[in-house]
Each structure stands twice: as C-alpha cells, then as structure tokens.
Write a protein that holds these residues in place. Sequence first.
Motif, mmCIF file in Angstrom:
data_model
loop_
_atom_site.group_PDB
_atom_site.id
_atom_site.type_symbol
_atom_site.label_atom_id
_atom_site.label_comp_id
_atom_site.label_asym_id
_atom_site.label_seq_id
_atom_site.Cartn_x
_atom_site.Cartn_y
_atom_site.Cartn_z
ATOM 1 N N GLN A 1 0.657 -1.437 -0.002
ATOM 2 C CA GLN A 1 0.055 -0.071 -0.124
ATOM 3 C C GLN A 1 0.951 1.413 -0.121
ATOM 4 O OE1 GLN A 1 -3.222 -0.199 -0.323
ATOM 5 N NE2 GLN A 1 -2.953 -2.518 -0.362
ATOM 6 N N LYS A 2 1.915 1.266 0.390
ATOM 7 C CA LYS A 2 2.893 2.631 0.660
ATOM 8 C C LYS A 2 4.021 2.280 -0.415
ATOM 9 C CE LYS A 2 1.624 3.185 5.334
ATOM 10 N NZ LYS A 2 2.422 3.365 6.945
ATOM 11 N N SER A 3 4.231 3.719 -1.021
ATOM 12 C CA SER A 3 5.029 3.469 -2.199
ATOM 13 C C SER A 3 6.661 3.418 -1.529
ATOM 14 C CB SER A 3 5.314 4.854 -2.995
ATOM 15 O OG SER A 3 5.258 6.090 -1.912
ATOM 16 N N LYS A 4 6.941 3.663 -0.257
ATOM 17 C CA LYS A 4 8.245 3.252 0.201
ATOM 18 C C LYS A 4 8.433 1.842 0.374
ATOM 19 C CE LYS A 4 6.870 3.245 5.196
ATOM 20 N NZ LYS A 4 6.948 3.642 6.547
ATOM 21 N N HIS A 5 7.729 1.007 -0.055
ATOM 22 C CA HIS A 5 8.112 -0.633 0.095
ATOM 23 C C HIS A 5 8.420 -0.882 -1.384
ATOM 24 C CE1 HIS A 5 5.232 -1.102 3.638
ATOM 25 N NE2 HIS A 5 6.251 -0.738 4.184
ATOM 26 N N PHE A 6 8.504 0.222 -2.332
ATOM 27 C CA PHE A 6 9.084 -0.375 -3.845
ATOM 28 C C PHE A 6 10.200 -0.593 -3.788
ATOM 29 C CE2 PHE A 6 4.779 0.126 -4.106
ATOM 30 C CZ PHE A 6 4.160 1.137 -4.986
ATOM 31 N N ILE A 7 10.794 -1.308 -4.908
ATOM 32 C CA ILE A 7 12.309 -1.088 -5.088
ATOM 33 C C ILE A 7 11.995 -0.276 -6.601
ATOM 34 C CG2 ILE A 7 13.982 -2.243 -6.284
ATOM 35 C CD1 ILE A 7 13.767 -4.547 -4.384
ATOM 36 N N PRO A 8 12.552 0.831 -6.637
ATOM 37 C CA PRO A 8 12.281 1.829 -7.845
ATOM 38 C C PRO A 8 12.579 1.135 -9.090
ATOM 39 C CG PRO A 8 13.236 3.153 -5.828
ATOM 40 C CD PRO A 8 13.199 1.620 -5.496
ATOM 41 N N GLY A 9 12.020 1.356 -10.094
ATOM 42 C CA GLY A 9 12.370 0.858 -11.399
ATOM 43 C C GLY A 9 12.198 -0.562 -11.763
ATOM 44 N N LYS A 10 11.537 -1.520 -10.604
ATOM 45 C CA LYS A 10 11.436 -2.879 -10.939
ATOM 46 C C LYS A 10 10.094 -3.290 -10.694
ATOM 47 C CE LYS A 10 15.900 -4.651 -9.327
ATOM 48 N NZ LYS A 10 16.486 -5.812 -8.638
ATOM 49 N N PHE B 1 8.429 -12.927 -13.992
ATOM 50 C CA PHE B 1 9.823 -11.953 -14.482
ATOM 51 C C PHE B 1 9.866 -10.868 -13.450
ATOM 52 C CE2 PHE B 1 9.281 -12.697 -19.368
ATOM 53 C CZ PHE B 1 9.689 -13.933 -19.180
ATOM 54 N N ILE B 2 11.149 -10.642 -13.251
ATOM 55 C CA ILE B 2 11.470 -9.177 -12.346
ATOM 56 C C ILE B 2 12.230 -8.415 -13.220
ATOM 57 C CG2 ILE B 2 12.581 -8.244 -10.502
ATOM 58 C CD1 ILE B 2 12.093 -10.670 -8.812
ATOM 59 N N VAL B 3 11.650 -7.716 -13.823
ATOM 60 C CA VAL B 3 12.196 -6.511 -14.842
ATOM 61 C C VAL B 3 12.726 -5.301 -14.250
ATOM 62 C CG1 VAL B 3 11.702 -5.405 -17.155
ATOM 63 C CG2 VAL B 3 10.579 -7.479 -16.467
ATOM 64 N N THR B 4 13.936 -4.991 -14.589
ATOM 65 C CA THR B 4 14.213 -3.660 -13.972
ATOM 66 C C THR B 4 14.577 -2.706 -15.395
ATOM 67 O OG1 THR B 4 15.729 -5.004 -12.312
ATOM 68 C CG2 THR B 4 16.331 -2.459 -13.167
ATOM 69 N N LEU B 5 13.633 -1.599 -15.102
ATOM 70 C CA LEU B 5 13.575 -0.646 -16.230
ATOM 71 C C LEU B 5 14.437 0.564 -16.012
ATOM 72 C CD1 LEU B 5 9.735 -0.816 -16.337
ATOM 73 C CD2 LEU B 5 11.389 -1.711 -18.149
ATOM 74 N N LYS B 6 14.781 1.219 -17.127
ATOM 75 C CA LYS B 6 15.969 2.364 -16.901
ATOM 76 C C LYS B 6 15.110 3.563 -16.220
ATOM 77 C CE LYS B 6 18.746 0.969 -20.497
ATOM 78 N NZ LYS B 6 19.431 1.192 -22.038
ATOM 79 N N TYR B 7 13.574 3.613 -16.533
ATOM 80 C CA TYR B 7 13.107 4.848 -16.084
ATOM 81 C C TYR B 7 12.129 4.256 -15.040
ATOM 82 C CZ TYR B 7 15.014 6.469 -20.425
ATOM 83 O OH TYR B 7 15.832 6.792 -21.409
ATOM 84 N N PRO B 8 12.297 4.598 -13.686
ATOM 85 C CA PRO B 8 11.193 4.299 -12.548
ATOM 86 C C PRO B 8 9.703 4.450 -12.883
ATOM 87 C CG PRO B 8 13.395 5.128 -11.899
ATOM 88 C CD PRO B 8 13.321 5.391 -13.146
ATOM 89 N N GLU B 9 9.521 5.690 -13.341
ATOM 90 C CA GLU B 9 8.103 6.073 -13.701
ATOM 91 C C GLU B 9 7.272 5.037 -14.738
ATOM 92 O OE1 GLU B 9 10.740 8.515 -16.520
ATOM 93 O OE2 GLU B 9 10.816 7.992 -14.445
ATOM 94 N N VAL B 10 8.028 4.387 -15.256
ATOM 95 C CA VAL B 10 7.509 3.373 -16.450
ATOM 96 C C VAL B 10 6.903 2.294 -15.358
ATOM 97 C CG1 VAL B 10 7.523 1.779 -18.213
ATOM 98 C CG2 VAL B 10 8.637 4.111 -18.269
ATOM 99 N N ALA B 11 7.722 1.778 -14.385
ATOM 100 C CA ALA B 11 7.494 0.780 -13.644
ATOM 101 C C ALA B 11 6.317 1.298 -12.657
ATOM 102 C CB ALA B 11 8.766 0.420 -12.851
ATOM 103 N N ARG B 12 6.257 2.394 -12.077
ATOM 104 C CA ARG B 12 5.273 3.003 -11.335
ATOM 105 C C ARG B 12 3.792 2.861 -11.954
ATOM 106 N NH1 ARG B 12 9.012 6.834 -9.579
ATOM 107 N NH2 ARG B 12 8.276 8.515 -10.914
ATOM 108 N N SER B 13 3.910 3.025 -13.273
ATOM 109 C CA SER B 13 2.500 3.195 -13.808
ATOM 110 C C SER B 13 2.093 1.782 -14.331
ATOM 111 C CB SER B 13 2.505 3.750 -15.272
ATOM 112 O OG SER B 13 3.738 3.063 -16.100
ATOM 113 N N LEU B 14 2.989 0.537 -14.289
ATOM 114 C CA LEU B 14 2.651 -0.728 -14.653
ATOM 115 C C LEU B 14 2.038 -1.113 -13.428
ATOM 116 C CD1 LEU B 14 5.769 -1.950 -16.646
ATOM 117 C CD2 LEU B 14 3.491 -1.401 -17.365
ATOM 118 N N HIS B 15 2.749 -1.050 -12.016
ATOM 119 C CA HIS B 15 1.884 -1.524 -10.944
ATOM 120 C C HIS B 15 1.164 -0.640 -10.130
ATOM 121 C CE1 HIS B 15 5.183 0.416 -8.580
ATOM 122 N NE2 HIS B 15 5.973 -0.144 -9.139
ATOM 123 N N ASN B 16 0.622 0.606 -10.947
ATOM 124 C CA ASN B 16 -0.377 1.311 -10.466
ATOM 125 C C ASN B 16 -0.159 1.582 -8.886
ATOM 126 O OD1 ASN B 16 -2.795 2.603 -10.241
ATOM 127 N ND2 ASN B 16 -4.101 0.843 -9.839
#
Length: 334
Positions: free
Chosen positions: A233-242, A295-310
């Motif tokens: 529920q909280k964004s601080k638990h994310f690994i940015p860009g993954k 798959f655990i995908v690491t993207l070059k741009y973290p904002e793309v990952a954030r949009s994917l997992h809402n």
Amino acid sequence: KQWYQRRVRARPASQIAFLTKEELEVANENAQRRCEEIFDSTPIPSSIRPDISRKEVKDSGLAWLYESPITFVDCSKDVSNQDRYIVTRQVDGTLSHDSHSERDIIHGSFFRKPGQIYPPFDYLESDQLFSEILSSDETDKLAMLDVLQHCYATDHPKFQKRFNQITDAMLNDTGLMDAMILSSHFLPMVERALTNKHHDVSLLINHLHNTGRSKIAAEITSLVYYNDPRTCQKSKHFIPGKVLITNGRALRVSSDRKRMFKENEDTIRASLICDVDVQEIRNVKVTDTPEGKVFIVTLKYPEVARSLHNDGRGNCRFYDSNKFEFFPVKVETK
C-alpha cells in the motif's frame, strides 16, 4: 418458445459547434448532469433471500374441516411485500408461513407493483432458453437487464443467477462494453464483479485503457488488487524501477523478432508485455514463486514501472490473448 425481441437503439449523431466561454460552461454543466443521471444507480445486493417457510403451530381441533388449504393474507396497502404477513392453514390443522415462491405468486397476482411483469418471461425461467438467447449476437443484453428488474426482486435467486450471467457476457465482449459503460447498469455490474471473485474484470480494465478512460481503469484496478497479498500500500516499500510480471513465459517470441532485436527471449517478452522499447529494459530476471515462474524486470525509467503496478496496488494487461499481471517488487526487510 417466447423469444425476446431485440431493441434497436439509434445512436445520436455527433455535433460540432462553436461556443463562447459562457456557452461552453453551460454545455459542460449539462454534460455533467447527464452523466450523473446515467450513473444514478444503487448497488444490487449479492445476497439471496433466506428461506422463511416454517411451521408455526398445529391445531388438531381444526384438522380436516376443509378439503384444501386456506391462505390468509394481510391486504394492508401500507405494508411492503417483504413484511406482508402470509400464512396457510393446512388440512391437518398446521399453520405455516408460505415460502418465497408461494409469496411471489400472491404478490404478482394481487399486489403487483407499477411496471412489474408477472409471470416472468419464459426465457428467464428456462436455463436452456436463456443461454441460447444470451449467446446470440442479436440479443440486446442491456434490455435483458431492464426486463430482469421488472420480473424479479433483486434478492430473488433467479435474479441473482441471471444478473451474474449477463454480467459475465458483458465483461467478456469488448463490443458490448461501450454500451454497458454508458448505461445505468455499469456501476452495479462493476460492483458485483468486484465483490464476486468468479467475475474477471481484466478485459474491461484493458478496454478502458485502450479507449482513453485511464482514470476509471485505474480506480477499478485499485479496487481489484486492493487486498491482494502481492501488492503493497505504501510507495516506500517499492524497489524503484522494478516490476514483477506473472505469466511472462506464456508469450511466444518469433524468430523474426529475435533477429531484429538481437536480444534474449525474456528481454523481448518483457518489452512487449510492458509496451516499452527493448532499449528501455535494463535486465530481466526469472524467479520461482508460488504462482509459478515470474519475471522481475528492471527498467531504466522508474516512472514506467510505477505506472505498470499502479502505485503498488497491481495492474494487468492483455497481449496476444494472454493476461499479464504487474506487481511492485518489495523491499526485503529483516
């Protein structure tokens, strides 16, 4: 057989007009009011009415006085059908409360509501006939919902069953979704689909994204994955860009794509599923989970990952008839 005739609804033609600022404000207010009218609907309960038939008392002194049972009905006008007192004295003297099916006959025959259709249409009563009509492309599903509400109470078992069947038909046909979205049935159907796990709204979410209704799609997606243990529920638990992608191996990669991109299959799969260029993917790692290989995908741009997992609540996408779910990769805490 009693077949339901399709209602042909004429779609209003689009209009283009040059408006002043004041006229535009009035037009926007009218459009907003029209939207409120379309979506002015109350949730349809998913519970089925309980059985109320029971024996009250047996009076042996009244046994065999009559050759047939006698039903007593409260005919007061200010009593609702749900609270109406209806009992039957059996020939052996037993006084019992009538079952719902018996009460429906009495209500439909003597206390019919305005607009109520009684008895219900044959195609609503017959499972086989209803399935045949529902599977036909010529059937107006929204008109069937309109009729359904005039034939049964919302807690009637037949209403619940038919409503679920029509909801499934609408949620699995993108050609019907636009008509459903613009109807007063949209909110009750989505509410039912979200509360009953056997309904799948993934195709609807994907269709909303593809037709530019991303805000509605994001709201529904948040509700779908809100209690999913794979989300956070909280964004601080994310690994940015993954981002974690389920069912990734289901997508086949053609030999032409391999020659074109000159990358391994997992990277090409991830780019197609995420809808990004191959160059935007830093790396792809395959790992085992209780749901299978992911798959655990690491993207070059973290904002793309954030949009994917809402924002941590999960998302989904269709590609080549395959469903892929996106989740955040959580920070490991000790």
